[in-house]
Design a protein around this motif. Structure first.
Motif, PDB file in Angstrom:
ATOM      1  N   GLU A 234       0.807  -1.226   0.000  1.00  0.00           N
ATOM      2  CA  GLU A 234       0.000   0.000   0.000  1.00  0.00           C
ATOM      3  C   GLU A 234       0.838   1.274   0.000  1.00  0.00           C
ATOM      4  OE1 GLU A 234      -3.359  -0.011   2.613  1.00  0.00           O
ATOM      5  OE2 GLU A 234      -3.660  -2.180   2.464  1.00  0.00           O
ATOM      6  N   GLU A 235       2.033   1.200  -0.578  1.00  0.00           N
ATOM      7  CA  GLU A 235       2.833   2.414  -0.762  1.00  0.00           C
ATOM      8  C   GLU A 235       2.773   2.811  -2.249  1.00  0.00           C
ATOM      9  OE1 GLU A 235       5.795   2.029   3.058  1.00  0.00           O
ATOM     10  OE2 GLU A 235       6.635   1.572   1.080  1.00  0.00           O
ATOM     11  N   THR A 236       3.719   3.592  -2.719  1.00  0.00           N
ATOM     12  CA  THR A 236       3.713   4.051  -4.106  1.00  0.00           C
ATOM     13  C   THR A 236       5.037   3.716  -4.765  1.00  0.00           C
ATOM     14  OG1 THR A 236       2.172   5.862  -3.622  1.00  0.00           O
ATOM     15  CG2 THR A 236       3.490   6.073  -5.626  1.00  0.00           C
ATOM     16  N   VAL A 237       4.975   3.187  -5.990  1.00  0.00           N
ATOM     17  CA  VAL A 237       6.175   2.782  -6.720  1.00  0.00           C
ATOM     18  C   VAL A 237       6.117   3.353  -8.135  1.00  0.00           C
ATOM     19  CG1 VAL A 237       7.499   0.831  -7.626  1.00  0.00           C
ATOM     20  CG2 VAL A 237       6.401   0.656  -5.386  1.00  0.00           C
ATOM     21  N   VAL A 238       7.207   3.963  -8.571  1.00  0.00           N
ATOM     22  CA  VAL A 238       7.346   4.429  -9.949  1.00  0.00           C
ATOM     23  C   VAL A 238       7.965   3.296 -10.763  1.00  0.00           C
ATOM     24  CG1 VAL A 238       8.449   6.097 -11.496  1.00  0.00           C
ATOM     25  CG2 VAL A 238       7.621   6.842  -9.253  1.00  0.00           C
ATOM     26  N   VAL A 239       7.235   2.801 -11.748  1.00  0.00           N
ATOM     27  CA  VAL A 239       7.756   1.747 -12.624  1.00  0.00           C
ATOM     28  C   VAL A 239       8.183   2.413 -13.930  1.00  0.00           C
ATOM     29  CG1 VAL A 239       7.287  -0.425 -13.819  1.00  0.00           C
ATOM     30  CG2 VAL A 239       6.288   0.000 -11.571  1.00  0.00           C
ATOM     31  N   ALA A 240       9.501   2.678 -14.034  1.00  0.00           N
ATOM     32  CA  ALA A 240      10.045   3.306 -15.237  1.00  0.00           C
ATOM     33  C   ALA A 240      10.519   2.270 -16.245  1.00  0.00           C
ATOM     34  CB  ALA A 240      11.201   4.230 -14.856  1.00  0.00           C
ATOM     35  N   ALA A 241      10.872   1.069 -15.783  1.00  0.00           N
ATOM     36  CA  ALA A 241      11.312   0.013 -16.686  1.00  0.00           C
ATOM     37  C   ALA A 241      10.189  -0.341 -17.661  1.00  0.00           C
ATOM     38  CB  ALA A 241      11.711  -1.227 -15.883  1.00  0.00           C
ATOM     39  N   PRO A 242      10.505  -0.667 -18.905  1.00  0.00           N
ATOM     40  CA  PRO A 242       9.457  -0.997 -19.881  1.00  0.00           C
ATOM     41  C   PRO A 242       8.601  -2.168 -19.396  1.00  0.00           C
ATOM     42  CG  PRO A 242      11.592  -0.780 -20.964  1.00  0.00           C
ATOM     43  CD  PRO A 242      11.860  -0.762 -19.496  1.00  0.00           C
ATOM     44  N   THR A 243       7.297  -1.985 -19.399  1.00  0.00           N
ATOM     45  CA  THR A 243       6.415  -3.017 -18.848  1.00  0.00           C
ATOM     46  C   THR A 243       6.272  -4.225 -19.766  1.00  0.00           C
ATOM     47  OG1 THR A 243       4.534  -1.720 -19.679  1.00  0.00           O
ATOM     48  CG2 THR A 243       5.085  -1.498 -17.349  1.00  0.00           C
ATOM     49  N   PHE A 244       6.675  -4.112 -21.039  1.00  0.00           N
ATOM     50  CA  PHE A 244       6.629  -5.295 -21.910  1.00  0.00           C
ATOM     51  C   PHE A 244       7.775  -6.244 -21.614  1.00  0.00           C
ATOM     52  CE2 PHE A 244       9.544  -2.549 -24.282  1.00  0.00           C
ATOM     53  CZ  PHE A 244      10.575  -3.436 -24.569  1.00  0.00           C
ATOM     54  N   HIS A 245       8.830  -5.728 -20.964  1.00  0.00           N
ATOM     55  CA  HIS A 245      10.031  -6.514 -20.681  1.00  0.00           C
ATOM     56  C   HIS A 245       9.826  -7.321 -19.411  1.00  0.00           C
ATOM     57  CE1 HIS A 245      14.288  -6.988 -19.241  1.00  0.00           C
ATOM     58  NE2 HIS A 245      14.452  -7.273 -20.506  1.00  0.00           N
ATOM     59  N   ALA A 246      10.466  -8.476 -19.324  1.00  0.00           N
ATOM     60  CA  ALA A 246      10.255  -9.362 -18.173  1.00  0.00           C
ATOM     61  C   ALA A 246      10.470  -8.641 -16.852  1.00  0.00           C
ATOM     62  CB  ALA A 246      11.181 -10.577 -18.276  1.00  0.00           C
TER      63      ALA A 246
ATOM     64  N   ILE B  42       4.272  -7.237  -9.211  1.00  0.00           N
ATOM     65  CA  ILE B  42       4.577  -7.224  -7.777  1.00  0.00           C
ATOM     66  C   ILE B  42       3.902  -6.029  -7.110  1.00  0.00           C
ATOM     67  CG2 ILE B  42       6.423  -6.866  -6.087  1.00  0.00           C
ATOM     68  CD1 ILE B  42       8.218  -8.515  -8.033  1.00  0.00           C
ATOM     69  N   ALA B  43       3.982  -4.859  -7.753  1.00  0.00           N
ATOM     70  CA  ALA B  43       3.360  -3.665  -7.184  1.00  0.00           C
ATOM     71  C   ALA B  43       1.859  -3.877  -6.995  1.00  0.00           C
ATOM     72  CB  ALA B  43       3.620  -2.458  -8.075  1.00  0.00           C
ATOM     73  N   ALA B  44       1.209  -4.488  -7.985  1.00  0.00           N
ATOM     74  CA  ALA B  44      -0.227  -4.752  -7.863  1.00  0.00           C
ATOM     75  C   ALA B  44      -0.505  -5.740  -6.743  1.00  0.00           C
ATOM     76  CB  ALA B  44      -0.777  -5.285  -9.182  1.00  0.00           C
ATOM     77  N   THR B  45       0.287  -6.792  -6.671  1.00  0.00           N
ATOM     78  CA  THR B  45       0.094  -7.808  -5.638  1.00  0.00           C
ATOM     79  C   THR B  45       0.249  -7.211  -4.244  1.00  0.00           C
ATOM     80  OG1 THR B  45       0.961  -9.472  -7.177  1.00  0.00           O
ATOM     81  CG2 THR B  45       0.871 -10.089  -4.860  1.00  0.00           C
ATOM     82  N   MET B  46       1.121  -6.202  -4.126  1.00  0.00           N
ATOM     83  CA  MET B  46       1.327  -5.510  -2.851  1.00  0.00           C
ATOM     84  C   MET B  46       0.302  -4.394  -2.639  1.00  0.00           C
ATOM     85  SD  MET B  46       4.128  -6.982  -1.631  1.00  0.00           S
ATOM     86  CE  MET B  46       4.786  -5.843  -0.441  1.00  0.00           C
ATOM     87  N   ALA B  47      -0.622  -4.210  -3.591  1.00  0.00           N
ATOM     88  CA  ALA B  47      -1.608  -3.119  -3.556  1.00  0.00           C
ATOM     89  C   ALA B  47      -0.927  -1.758  -3.476  1.00  0.00           C
ATOM     90  CB  ALA B  47      -2.591  -3.306  -2.401  1.00  0.00           C
ATOM     91  N   CYS B  48       0.242  -1.655  -4.133  1.00  0.00           N
ATOM     92  CA  CYS B  48       0.960  -0.379  -4.191  1.00  0.00           C
ATOM     93  C   CYS B  48       0.432   0.450  -5.358  1.00  0.00           C
ATOM     94  CB  CYS B  48       2.458  -0.617  -4.402  1.00  0.00           C
ATOM     95  SG  CYS B  48       3.315  -1.352  -2.995  1.00  0.00           S
ATOM     96  N   THR B  49       0.318   1.752  -5.166  1.00  0.00           N
ATOM     97  CA  THR B  49      -0.037   2.641  -6.267  1.00  0.00           C
ATOM     98  C   THR B  49       1.087   2.620  -7.291  1.00  0.00           C
ATOM     99  OG1 THR B  49      -1.331   4.067  -4.816  1.00  0.00           O
ATOM    100  CG2 THR B  49      -0.567   5.019  -6.897  1.00  0.00           C
ATOM    101  N   ILE B  50       0.734   2.382  -8.550  1.00  0.00           N
ATOM    102  CA  ILE B  50       1.715   2.265  -9.635  1.00  0.00           C
ATOM    103  C   ILE B  50       1.727   3.561 -10.428  1.00  0.00           C
ATOM    104  CG2 ILE B  50       2.349   0.981 -11.710  1.00  0.00           C
ATOM    105  CD1 ILE B  50       0.553  -1.329 -10.517  1.00  0.00           C
ATOM    106  N   VAL B  51       2.895   4.198 -10.523  1.00  0.00           N
ATOM    107  CA  VAL B  51       3.042   5.440 -11.284  1.00  0.00           C
ATOM    108  C   VAL B  51       3.804   5.110 -12.573  1.00  0.00           C
ATOM    109  CG1 VAL B  51       3.948   7.792 -11.308  1.00  0.00           C
ATOM    110  CG2 VAL B  51       3.052   6.823  -9.173  1.00  0.00           C
ATOM    111  N   LEU B  52       3.183   5.432 -13.706  1.00  0.00           N
ATOM    112  CA  LEU B  52       3.764   5.148 -15.018  1.00  0.00           C
ATOM    113  C   LEU B  52       3.919   6.429 -15.822  1.00  0.00           C
ATOM    114  CD1 LEU B  52       1.587   2.045 -16.077  1.00  0.00           C
ATOM    115  CD2 LEU B  52       3.864   2.002 -15.049  1.00  0.00           C
ATOM    116  N   ARG B  53       4.868   6.402 -16.738  1.00  0.00           N
ATOM    117  CA  ARG B  53       5.025   7.487 -17.725  1.00  0.00           C
ATOM    118  C   ARG B  53       5.360   6.824 -19.039  1.00  0.00           C
ATOM    119  NH1 ARG B  53       8.505  11.312 -20.073  1.00  0.00           N
ATOM    120  NH2 ARG B  53       7.728  13.461 -19.923  1.00  0.00           N
ATOM    121  N   ARG B  54       4.695   7.252 -20.115  1.00  0.00           N
ATOM    122  CA  ARG B  54       4.856   6.549 -21.389  1.00  0.00           C
ATOM    123  C   ARG B  54       6.317   6.426 -21.800  1.00  0.00           C
ATOM    124  NH1 ARG B  54       3.278   8.503 -25.934  1.00  0.00           N
ATOM    125  NH2 ARG B  54       3.044   6.447 -26.877  1.00  0.00           N
ATOM    126  N   ARG B  55       7.043   7.502 -21.785  1.00  0.00           N
ATOM    127  CA  ARG B  55       8.440   7.495 -22.199  1.00  0.00           C
ATOM    128  C   ARG B  55       9.334   7.871 -21.022  1.00  0.00           C
ATOM    129  NH1 ARG B  55       9.574   7.623 -27.689  1.00  0.00           N
ATOM    130  NH2 ARG B  55       7.766   7.757 -29.087  1.00  0.00           N
TER     131      ARG B  55
END
Length: 540
Positions: free
Chosen positions: A238-250, A258-271
């Motif tokens: 239930e914290e917040t994580v910035v996922v900058a790594a490409p989500t198509f990549h393993a 993992i962030a979803a499983t932890m119920a963490c807020t996921i922050v994304l940016r297209r590029r």
């Protein structure tokens, strides 16, 4: 595994899940809902999103450039999109996804799970022929893609006439267009749910830096594999994580799940943008940032006055994987922001193998750390015999998850129950792993074996060198010779003779590259790995 050891591992995993707040106290209704979700979805990548919606339905689940979505809104969008996709022509055999980091990627991946068909995660750096070849091989007839990739999809359509297309991200949402968009389908089918289906597998693609990438699927290691990561990296629920790594990549996809499983807020940016990533972490008081090594390097290339604007005081961990990290960048980051970097060594086929803690990286900035709990790593010679400590050998792995094979029907080489990773490395006396390179990266020049990474490391010591890659090129006299591609920090900052003299002073003469090519930048794929086939040719 004996019954006693299995019980001990279950208790160990449960302890880490509790300490990280992955398992949270909940009332009877939510407990019943969680049990139903686990029974329905099983250990699948979509499960974490459903669990988060059960746990925090009104909590912020995702933030991107379009705004924020609650966990329940994410689930509702996936239901609606699944119904809409099912109505597009023939029933899809899979959902191919060519999207950058935004809600549309999540919508499409979850919708594929709702339909019970594979989700094929496509590299956003594909060329037209690569895209068409992968779609044909995987027999994909439906693709969800960002508008910027329309040209690539058009090329693929010429080879796959029956390809059904759905636009995900569009730059101008108000514009009138002929193509079907995901948002149209979500709006048209809001409130509808598809028939129940067991989620289909997720097909990840290998990096494909030397050829067409392979599709790979893996059986998850369940709570034990998650606990092994939580034991090393300080995620909290239930914290917040910035996922900058490409989500198509393993790696990026794993961090998203993992962030979803932890119920963490996921922050994304297209590029990816180095300053924007720091700004997002500070703005949202993120406790974690997930990236690939080249992103960390680009962050540390920002001017000091820019870095000073973002103290990252809330950030507890920065976790990276996907390629080798430059030691000086790791050290510089920790000197400025604190000892927060965790380097993970993973493989698409094997999952998480080892993690280097900040203490490990302070000891040796190029280490891949120690194997995670539940995973055994051995270094063996060509005959399968373990090599002594300090000597280079082939890395073989046995972990909590199993590789199900490539979608084309072949699989990884195995050795006495261990998967052959394809990498080579060495282990120090304290059990830290060092990845030297790929097994097929070794260059045999004049009968001498050279691993490019040690030459790259020597050249990288030069302050005038921004980055470097060393490869083998054909040579009539020696079979192969070394060629170094060097990106200077600024034009004329270093010469080929400077590079050769520096290597000669530190390594054996046969490790000095004959060819030193100065270039403006290294060709990289979307996950940050250097694409060797795109390097300029050198004369024979």
């Amino acid at each position: 595994m004996t019954a006693g050891k299995g019980l001990r591992m279950q208790l160990w995993a449960t302890g880490h899940l509790l300490r990280s707040r992955m398992i949270a106290p909940m009332g009877p209704r939510k407990l019943v809902g969680m049990t139903r979700i686990l029974r329905t979805y099983g250990p699948h990548a979509t499960t974490g999103f459903a669990l988060a919606a059960n746990r925090r339905p009104d909590g912020t689940g995702l933030v991107d450039e379009r705004g924020s979505l609650t966990w329940q809104e994410i689930q509702d969008r996936a239901d609606a999109l699944a119904v809409g996709l099912a109505a597009q022509g023939d029933a899809p055999t899979s959902v191919a996804i060519l999207c950058r980091n935004h809600r549309g990627f999540v919508d499409a991946f979850l919708a594929a799970g709702r339909l019970g068909v594979p989700a094929l995660l496509l590299n956003t750096g594909f060329s037209g022929p690569q895209l068409a070849e992968v779609l044909e091989r995987e027999q994909s007839t439906l693709i969800v893609y960002d508008e910027e990739f329309a040209g690539l999809v058009a090329d693929a359509r010429s080879r796959i006439p029956a390809l059904t297309e759905v636009l995900s991200w569009v730059d101008d949402e108000s514009a009138t267009r002929d193509e079907v968009t995901a948002e149209q389908l979500i709006t048209a089918h809001r409130g509808e749910r598809p028939p129940p289906a067991r989620p289909g597998r997720v097909v990840l693609l290998t990096s494909g830096t030397t050829g067409t990438p392979k599709g790979a699927s893996r059986s998850g290691g369940g709570p034990q594999e998650l606990a092994a990561m939580l034991e090393r990296i300080p995620w909290h629920g239930e914290e917040t994580v910035v996922v900058a790594a490409p989500t198509f990549h393993a790696w990026g996809f794993g961090q998203l799940v993992i962030a979803a499983t932890m119920a963490c807020t996921i922050v994304l940016r297209r590029r990816f943008d180095p300053e924007a990533t720091l700004a997002l972490a500070d703005e949202h008081r993120a406790t974690g940032i997930a990236l690939v090594p080249v992103m960390l390097e680009r962050i540390m290339e920002l001017p000091a006055e820019v870095l000073d604007r973002y103290p990252l005081s809330s950030v507890r961990f920065v976790t990276a994987s996907g390629s080798r990290m430059r030691g000086e960048a790791v050290t510089a980051f920790m000197d400025r922001f604190g000892d927060k970097v965790y380097n993970s060594y993973n493989a698409t086929e094997a999952g998480q193998i080892s993690v280097a803690s900040p203490a490990d990286l302070r000891h040796a900035s190029d280490t891949a750390g120690r194997p995670v709990t539940g995973t055994t790593v051995k270094l063996v010679d060509d005959e399968g015999r373990e090599v002594p400590v300090g000597e280079v050998g082939r890395i073989v792995v046995r972990g909590a998850s199993e590789f199900d094979g490539y979608t084309a029907g072949d699989t990884k080489e195995s050795l006495d129950g261990f998967m052959v990773s394809g990498d080579v490395g060495r282990m120090d006396a304290d059990g830290r792993l060092y990845v030297v390179g790929r097994d097929d990266d070794m260059i045999v020049s004049g009968g001498e074996n050279v691993y490019p990474v040690e030459v790259e490391r020597a050249i990288g010591e030069l302050s005038a060198v921004r980055e470097v890659v060393v490869v083998g090129v054909d040579d009539e006299a020696f079979g192969q010779r070394l060629a170094a591609y060097v990106v200077p920090t600024e034009p004329d900052a270093v010469s080929p003779d400077d590079v050769r003299a520096h290597v000669k002073a530190r390594l054996a003469g046969y490790k000095v590259p004959r060819d030193v090519v100065l270039i403006d930048e290294l060709p990289r794929n979307a996950s940050g790995k250097v694409v060797a086939r795109d390097l300029p040719e050198v004369s024979s």
